[in-house]
Scaffold this active site. Structure first.
Site, short mmCIF file in Angstrom:
data_model
loop_
_atom_site.label_atom_id
_atom_site.label_comp_id
_atom_site.label_asym_id
_atom_site.label_seq_id
_atom_site.Cartn_x
_atom_site.Cartn_y
_atom_site.Cartn_z
CD GLU A 45 -2.24 -1.18 2.94
OE1 GLU A 45 -2.84 -2.19 3.29
OE2 GLU A 45 -2.07 -0.20 3.68
CB CYS A 77 2.51 7.11 3.72
SG CYS A 77 2.78 5.75 4.86
CB CYS A 124 6.46 -6.10 8.63
SG CYS A 124 7.74 -5.54 9.78
CB CYS A 129 4.54 -4.59 16.22
SG CYS A 129 6.27 -4.15 15.94
CB CYS A 178 1.46 -3.47 13.43
SG CYS A 178 1.87 -3.20 11.70
CG HIS A 223 5.02 1.82 19.75
ND1 HIS A 223 4.34 2.89 19.24
CD2 HIS A 223 5.49 1.13 18.67
CE1 HIS A 223 4.39 2.85 17.91
NE2 HIS A 223 5.08 1.81 17.53
CB CYS A 278 0.76 0.24 9.27
SG CYS A 278 2.18 -0.68 8.91
N1 SAH Z 1 8.11 -0.65 10.52
C1 SAH Z 1 8.30 0.73 10.73
C2 SAH Z 1 7.57 1.63 9.74
C3 SAH Z 1 6.17 1.21 9.33
S1 SAH Z 1 4.93 1.31 10.59
C4 SAH Z 1 7.95 1.10 12.15
O1 SAH Z 1 7.36 0.30 12.85
O2 SAH Z 1 8.31 2.20 12.56
C5 SAH Z 1 4.65 3.05 10.71
C6 SAH Z 1 4.10 3.48 12.06
O3 SAH Z 1 2.74 3.02 12.21
C7 SAH Z 1 4.87 2.91 13.23
O4 SAH Z 1 5.14 3.92 14.18
C8 SAH Z 1 3.91 1.87 13.76
O5 SAH Z 1 4.16 1.57 15.09
C9 SAH Z 1 2.57 2.52 13.52
N2 SAH Z 1 1.43 1.61 13.60
C10 SAH Z 1 1.35 0.35 13.14
N3 SAH Z 1 0.14 -0.18 13.40
C11 SAH Z 1 -0.58 0.79 14.02
C12 SAH Z 1 -1.92 0.84 14.55
N4 SAH Z 1 -2.74 -0.20 14.46
N5 SAH Z 1 -2.33 1.99 15.12
C13 SAH Z 1 -1.49 3.06 15.20
N6 SAH Z 1 -0.23 3.06 14.72
C14 SAH Z 1 0.23 1.94 14.15
FE1 SF4 Z 2 6.56 -4.10 11.17
FE2 SF4 Z 2 4.20 -3.10 11.87
FE3 SF4 Z 2 6.08 -3.47 13.74
FE4 SF4 Z 2 6.39 -1.52 11.87
S1 SF4 Z 2 4.80 -1.64 13.44
S2 SF4 Z 2 7.92 -3.02 12.56
S3 SF4 Z 2 5.41 -2.51 10.09
S4 SF4 Z 2 5.08 -5.09 12.53
#
Ligand code: SAH
Ligand code: SF4
Length: 344
Positions: free
Chosen positions: A95, A108, A115, A119, A122, A219, A336
């Site tokens: 995306e 973006c 990935c 996490c 996510c 976080h 994301c």
């Molecule tokens: N992998 C990298 C970049 C992609 S994620 C990272 O984790 O930084 C981009 C941002 O979106 C990150 O700060 C991530 O923690 C946040 N993110 C992912 N899922 C989310 C969610 N469900 N609600 C809010 N932020 C989220």
């Molecule tokens: Fe990967 Fe999502 Fe964690 Fe970013 S927030 S590192 S995209 S699993």
């Protein structure tokens, strides 16, 4: 696993000239092709009237293969936010999101299909890693955006962990920021690389002496909560991640962003706000609080408004710049990986 087709945007200008020569053409044709792609954002041979008709299609076919096919397109905020789900050559889905603001246009981009960092809050993390994107597959997302609006800013906050695909991400950053015809000519300062906290890769990025902005997805200010929210924390702890961020700050002189998704009763307690503020105080830093965008079936939700306000107040009380990120595109599954998740 086969690799994406080779594209102009995978190569530096000198390599493009060599590639063109290998195809039996004069080297300056590489500059012409580059101007079309990076300057005029076209890969269509019909637009390349400065190239001999006989060689246009062959050169474009070899060096400008179509890498992205739109699978779904969604917009909201009266068209100011546009999200695209792309299908790659091998069927993988990624995306990108184009966000138009009064003073800037931010793209973006995704750096990986899926990935591997896991996490739990996510959507991308749930699906696991499919593969790394090539530099050209990353750049092509921006070029597609340029066809709608002049892109001024780029954030690596789509799918994937950019620093786990270091070489291709760095190539993409160079193509984005090198002047036309080498690249798109976007200012390094306007590019943000967001990472989960891969310490050796942060150090490596600092050594590149670029002026790109580093965003660290923290976080949680304590290892207990961060071990759960960001599993890679079991390898590199909060203190090590922040040390790497401060080295980045020292080497580049750039303000570091700290991303913090506020999750109700998980990481939004007043004491965690105080601890976060005290860890960051005195640094060139900006905290972005992101109200959690719950993934389907998630046991977690966003913080209550009053709790969020209290969190902001406590962090700010340490003299740390802190804002709550606007939640553009939420109604089109803006977070994301959510759109790709729906598709699968
Ligand atoms: N992998 C990298 C970049 C992609 S994620 C990272 O984790 O930084 C981009 C941002 O979106 C990150 O700060 C991530 O923690 C946040 N993110 C992912 N899922 C989310 C969610 N469900 N609600 C809010 N932020 C989220
Ligand atoms: Fe990967 Fe999502 Fe964690 Fe970013 S927030 S590192 S995209 S699993």
């Amino acid at each position: 696993m086969s690799r994406p087709p080779r594209h102009l945007a995978d190569l530096e200008l000198a390599e493009r000239r060599r590639a063109v020569a290998e195809l039996g053409e004069r080297e300056f044709r590489a500059d012409q092709l580059s101007r079309h792609y990076f300057g005029r954002h076209t890969d269509s041979p019909d637009d390349m009237t400065d190239l001999p008709a006989a060689t246009r299609a062959a050169l474009a076919g070899e060096l400008l293969p179509r890498l992205l096919t739109p699978e779904r397109e969604l917009s909201c905020d009266d068209g100011a936010t546009r999200k695209t789900l792309w299908r790659l050559f091998d069927g993988a889905l990624v995306e990108s999101v184009l966000m138009k603001y009064p003073d800037r246009v931010t793209m973006c981009v995704s750096s990986q299909a899926g990935c591997g960092m896991g996490c739990p809050f996510c959507a991308t993390g749930q699906a696991g890693l499919t593969r790394n994107l090539s530099a050209a597959e990353i750049v092509a997302q921006v070029v597609a955006g340029e066809r709608h609006a002049r892109v001024s800013n780029i954030v690596f906050m789509g799918m994937g962990e950019p620093l786990a695909n270091y070489k291709n991400v760095l190539g993409a950053v160079r193509r984005m920021t090198d002047p036309v015809p080498s690249g798109l000519g976007i200012s390094q300062r306007s590019v943000t690389v967001s990472t989960v906290g891969l310490v050796p890769a942060i150090n490596r990025l600092a050594a590149e002496k670029l002026s790109v902005t580093l965003a660290v997805s923290l976080h949680a200010p304590d290892d207990e909560a961060r071990d759960e929210l960001v599993p890679v924390n079991r390898r590199w702890k909060v203190a090590e991640v922040l040390d790497a961020a401060w080295d980045y700050e020292a080497v580049t002189g750039r303000r570091v962003s700290i991303e913090y998704a506020l999750i109700r009763d998980v990481n939004d307690q007043p004491w965690r706000a105080d601890l976060l503020g005290s860890l960051l105080a005195g640094h060139l830093v900006h905290v972005n609080l992101i109200p959690l965008n719950p993934t389907p079936g998630s046991k977690w939700t966003a913080s209550r408004p009053g709790v969020q306000e209290e969190f902001v107040r406590r962090v700010a009380a340490h003299g740390v710049a802190v804002t709550v990120r606007d939640t553009r595109g939420r109604e089109i599954a803006g977070a994301c990986g959510q759109l790709a998740g729906e598709q699968e």
